[in-house]
Design a protein around this motif. Sequence first.
Motif, mmCIF file in Angstrom:
data_model
loop_
_atom_site.group_PDB
_atom_site.id
_atom_site.type_symbol
_atom_site.label_atom_id
_atom_site.label_comp_id
_atom_site.label_asym_id
_atom_site.label_seq_id
_atom_site.Cartn_x
_atom_site.Cartn_y
_atom_site.Cartn_z
ATOM 1 N N TYR A 210 -1.465 -6.051 18.062
ATOM 2 C CA TYR A 210 -2.442 -6.014 16.980
ATOM 3 C C TYR A 210 -3.807 -5.503 17.430
ATOM 4 O O TYR A 210 -4.579 -4.997 16.612
ATOM 5 C CB TYR A 210 -2.492 -7.369 16.261
ATOM 6 N N SER A 211 -4.094 -5.602 18.741
ATOM 7 C CA SER A 211 -5.292 -4.910 19.228
ATOM 8 C C SER A 211 -5.100 -3.411 19.063
ATOM 9 O O SER A 211 -6.028 -2.689 18.691
ATOM 10 C CB SER A 211 -5.547 -5.225 20.699
ATOM 11 N N ALA A 212 -3.869 -2.961 19.352
ATOM 12 C CA ALA A 212 -3.580 -1.538 19.194
ATOM 13 C C ALA A 212 -3.712 -1.128 17.732
ATOM 14 O O ALA A 212 -4.193 -0.033 17.421
ATOM 15 C CB ALA A 212 -2.177 -1.224 19.706
ATOM 16 N N TYR A 213 -3.317 -2.022 16.826
ATOM 17 C CA TYR A 213 -3.458 -1.736 15.391
ATOM 18 C C TYR A 213 -4.920 -1.484 15.054
ATOM 19 O O TYR A 213 -5.257 -0.506 14.370
ATOM 20 C CB TYR A 213 -2.918 -2.923 14.587
ATOM 21 N N LEU A 214 -5.803 -2.354 15.567
ATOM 22 C CA LEU A 214 -7.228 -2.183 15.260
ATOM 23 C C LEU A 214 -7.776 -0.927 15.929
ATOM 24 O O LEU A 214 -8.617 -0.219 15.359
ATOM 25 C CB LEU A 214 -8.016 -3.427 15.689
ATOM 26 N N ALA A 215 -7.282 -0.632 17.144
ATOM 27 C CA ALA A 215 -7.719 0.591 17.822
ATOM 28 C C ALA A 215 -7.309 1.818 17.023
ATOM 29 O O ALA A 215 -8.071 2.777 16.869
ATOM 30 C CB ALA A 215 -7.123 0.654 19.228
ATOM 31 N N LEU A 216 -6.090 1.765 16.481
ATOM 32 C CA LEU A 216 -5.600 2.878 15.665
ATOM 33 C C LEU A 216 -6.476 3.055 14.428
ATOM 34 O O LEU A 216 -6.894 4.168 14.101
ATOM 35 C CB LEU A 216 -4.149 2.614 15.255
ATOM 36 N N ARG A 217 -6.779 1.948 13.764
ATOM 37 C CA ARG A 217 -7.638 2.029 12.564
ATOM 38 C C ARG A 217 -8.964 2.683 12.888
ATOM 39 O O ARG A 217 -9.480 3.492 12.119
ATOM 40 C CB ARG A 217 -7.906 0.624 12.016
ATOM 41 N N TYR B 147 0.830 -1.201 0.000
ATOM 42 C CA TYR B 147 0.000 0.000 0.000
ATOM 43 C C TYR B 147 0.868 1.257 0.000
ATOM 44 O O TYR B 147 0.626 2.197 -0.751
ATOM 45 C CB TYR B 147 -0.967 0.040 1.200
ATOM 46 N N LEU B 148 1.888 1.258 0.852
ATOM 47 C CA LEU B 148 2.732 2.451 0.957
ATOM 48 C C LEU B 148 3.439 2.733 -0.364
ATOM 49 O O LEU B 148 3.661 3.891 -0.724
ATOM 50 C CB LEU B 148 3.757 2.277 2.077
ATOM 51 N N VAL B 149 3.765 1.669 -1.095
ATOM 52 C CA VAL B 149 4.462 1.867 -2.360
ATOM 53 C C VAL B 149 3.494 2.295 -3.456
ATOM 54 O O VAL B 149 3.761 3.229 -4.213
ATOM 55 C CB VAL B 149 5.204 0.574 -2.763
ATOM 56 N N ALA C 10 -5.525 4.224 5.832
ATOM 57 C CA ALA C 10 -4.712 3.195 5.182
ATOM 58 C C ALA C 10 -3.230 3.502 5.364
ATOM 59 O O ALA C 10 -2.440 2.626 5.708
ATOM 60 C CB ALA C 10 -5.055 3.133 3.702
ATOM 61 N N ARG C 11 -2.862 4.771 5.177
ATOM 62 C CA ARG C 11 -1.448 5.142 5.227
ATOM 63 C C ARG C 11 -0.880 4.952 6.640
ATOM 64 O O ARG C 11 0.136 4.297 6.828
ATOM 65 C CB ARG C 11 -1.316 6.602 4.804
ATOM 66 N N ASP D 207 -4.846 -2.097 1.235
ATOM 67 C CA ASP D 207 -5.235 -1.809 2.614
ATOM 68 C C ASP D 207 -6.338 -2.758 3.078
ATOM 69 O O ASP D 207 -6.339 -3.194 4.225
ATOM 70 C CB ASP D 207 -5.705 -0.357 2.730
ATOM 71 N N ASP D 208 -7.270 -3.098 2.175
ATOM 72 C CA ASP D 208 -8.311 -4.066 2.534
ATOM 73 C C ASP D 208 -7.683 -5.363 2.989
ATOM 74 O O ASP D 208 -8.072 -5.949 4.003
ATOM 75 C CB ASP D 208 -9.223 -4.349 1.330
#
Lengths: 219, 216
Positions: A119-126, A61-63, A136-137, A70-71
């Motif tokens: 990864y819980s933090a990842y979902l919280a961030l999203r 995605y970043l590239v 996405a970024r 992102d999905d």
Amino acid sequence: LGIVWRITLFLWIAAAMSVALLKAPLVPVLLETTRVLYFHIPSAWVTVVALGWSMVHSILYLVRRDLRHDDHAAAAAELGLLFCIAATVTGSLWAKSMWGAYWNWDPRETSIFFILLVYSAYLALRGSIEGEEKRARLSAVYSVIAYVAVPFLVFVVPRMYETLHPDPLINTRGKVDMDPMIRWCFTAMLVGFTALFAWLQSLRVRVTRLERRLRPARA
Amino acid sequence: MAAIWAILRKECRSEWRTRYGLNAALLFAVTSLTTVSFAAGRLGARTDLLASLFWIVLLFATLASMSHAFVREVEGRTMLMLRLVASPGEIAIGKLLFNLLFLAVLEVVIVPLFLVLMGAPAPPWGVFLALLALGTLSLAATSTLIGAVIAQTRGRGALFAGISLPLLLPVLAAALTGMREMWAGHSAAGSLRLLAAYAVALLAASLLLYDHLWED
């Protein structure tokens, strides 16, 4: 990827599960707890695969800045977390009967718990970012830095400190003394779980895309 | 290089002008240290607890101060201006250096205070400082990157601790295990290597990521 594929997957896992639960011989010291390992190890394996998949799509995605990546990254992180919970729960059950306690902060338990938190933090961030591109970024950046920790937690830490956990799947000696029936069951469950992940992943990605298409209509 | 240096100087100057970031962080660190010291008393004989409390105090200091560098730019609406004069990578390295300096200043105050207040036995200084330096580097590298991420979200301050803590836990675990081994008289070489490897991996990944943090 139609109905045939899904029925095959169902039959495959059902067959492997029945053989593993009813037929496969028991490992001497582990006795009946051998059986939970047919779920525990494939779950742990799929966790690493799914989180890696999420990291790869985050980089893509970043590239490329294409939301389709992102999905994939988001879906794989969700599923990775789900399988990680499965691995933690089955591991904890096993620990209760082998070590006498559900939880004891063994290095293995510590590292899997850290992965759950990351990864819980990842979902919280999203959940806290408005705007698809920005979400996405930023979550791609987080996912990549999170995956830097995963190899350390999964492969390095448990080998450095004293752990009671048996050798993991990819062990240093190679388990040549494994009973052939047990090995077949393991392989079948690994393949089955990986295919299950692939199917769930494709479903989750499709749902995300449908939601995106429906959103303008609803608004 | 010149841009990185300029960013670092600009950060130091704007911090020095008000000093409220530094004052708040120092006050917070000393207060949490006092709380720990008051609650636990002198622990000269329990070096395993000392090591844990030491890193928990440092972790708190990090969480309280590290998001500041980027959040300040966003809140002051100066981020765009900054990006006109430097590339994202240069801004990030400048801010990382500033954060490292910031943590170092904090540690100059808290570490001696901790050792004295808790009645800690004198550690082997070489190992102690190596653990402290590598731990600080990893804490700063992680939290600077997460600070840059959360500065662009709505939650900001509230989000920062929750999002960065899970990533800081492996650093914390390795650093405090090393410090326990050190105080128990064992070799801390394994933990030091782990910490160094993790720090290098984090730094490398974050330097690559900074270029992608903002929309083009």
